[in-house]
Design a protein around this motif. Structure first.
Motif, PDB file in Angstrom:
ATOM      1  N   CYS A  85      -7.772   5.881  -5.429  1.00  0.00           N
ATOM      2  CA  CYS A  85      -6.718   6.506  -4.641  1.00  0.00           C
ATOM      3  C   CYS A  85      -5.840   7.389  -5.500  1.00  0.00           C
ATOM      4  N   ASN A 136      -0.876   6.820   1.675  1.00  0.00           N
ATOM      5  CA  ASN A 136      -2.205   7.214   2.161  1.00  0.00           C
ATOM      6  C   ASN A 136      -3.070   6.009   2.489  1.00  0.00           C
ATOM      7  N   ARG A 152       0.852  -1.197   0.000  1.00  0.00           N
ATOM      8  CA  ARG A 152       0.000   0.000   0.000  1.00  0.00           C
ATOM      9  C   ARG A 152       0.878   1.234   0.000  1.00  0.00           C
ATOM     10  N   CYS A 187      -3.650   3.546   0.669  1.00  0.00           N
ATOM     11  CA  CYS A 187      -4.368   3.116  -0.527  1.00  0.00           C
ATOM     12  C   CYS A 187      -3.551   2.017  -1.199  1.00  0.00           C
TER      13      CYS A 187
END
Length: 194
Positions: free
Chosen positions: A167, A158, A155, A160
């Motif tokens: 994202c 953020n 990930r 995401c």
């Protein structure tokens, strides 16, 4: 002669007493009783003290129920109904009194119906207010607060997943906005040179 004088004095005294007694009786006979409240009140107004006037007016009220109307006839005010009735004389006849009593029964029935209707309306208003209060009150159920997810491998910064459109879109949108600004500023500067 002394005997006849005594007898004459006795007869004269007796005659005087009789004349005084008859004059009182005749004075009452000559003064007729008032025929209605207004005559009675007028006679009461001629009395000398305030107490006598008040007592006489109270007697007039007790004796005469009706009051004289300006155009003639009499009217009876029933304070229980807050209403006046036309009557023939200074007091209602039995037939007139029966009519007044019947009207009072009707008045009481109307009052009862009005009270019931008012109570019903009040009850309906209270029900509406209670229903409104129930719908206006916030629910006391707890709404769960979102918890932060633990970071997972693969990930971005953020939280995401990498290469996820939702994202990446804000970054792409910012980049496009920056490009538009650059092109617009170049076009406006070229337009000023020509």
């Amino acid at each position: 002669m002394i005997g006849s004088r005594t007898a004459a004095l006795l007869v004269a005294g007796f005659a005087s007493v009789m004349v005084l007694h008859l004059s009182r009786a005749s004075a009452q006979w000559w003064n007729r009783a008032p025929v209605d409240f207004e005559e009675c009140a007028e006679a009461a107004g001629k009395l000398t003290t305030k107490e006598e006037k008040s007592a006489a007016l109270a007697e007039c009220n007790a004796k005469f129920a009706g009051r004289r109307k300006p155009g003639g006839g009499y009217t009876y005010y029933d304070f229980m109904q807050d209403r006046s009735f036309d009557i023939a004389g200074p007091n209602p006849t039995p037939e007139e009194q029966r009519h007044i009593d019947e009207q009072y029964t009707v008045y009481l029935e109307n009052q009862r119906r009005s009270s019931i209707a008012a109570a019903f309306v009040k009850q309906q208003q209270m029900k509406l207010e209670q229903a409104s209060l129930r719908s206006d009150t916030p629910t006391t159920e707890k709404i769960p607060i979102p918890q932060a997810r633990p970071k997972q491998a693969g990930r971005g910064p953020n939280n995401c997943p990498q290469h996820n459109f939702s994202c990446e879109w804000p970054k792409l949108s910012d980049s496009l906005s920056e490009l538009k600004r650059l092109f617009n500023s170049n076009a406006s500067s070229k337009g000023k040179k020509s």
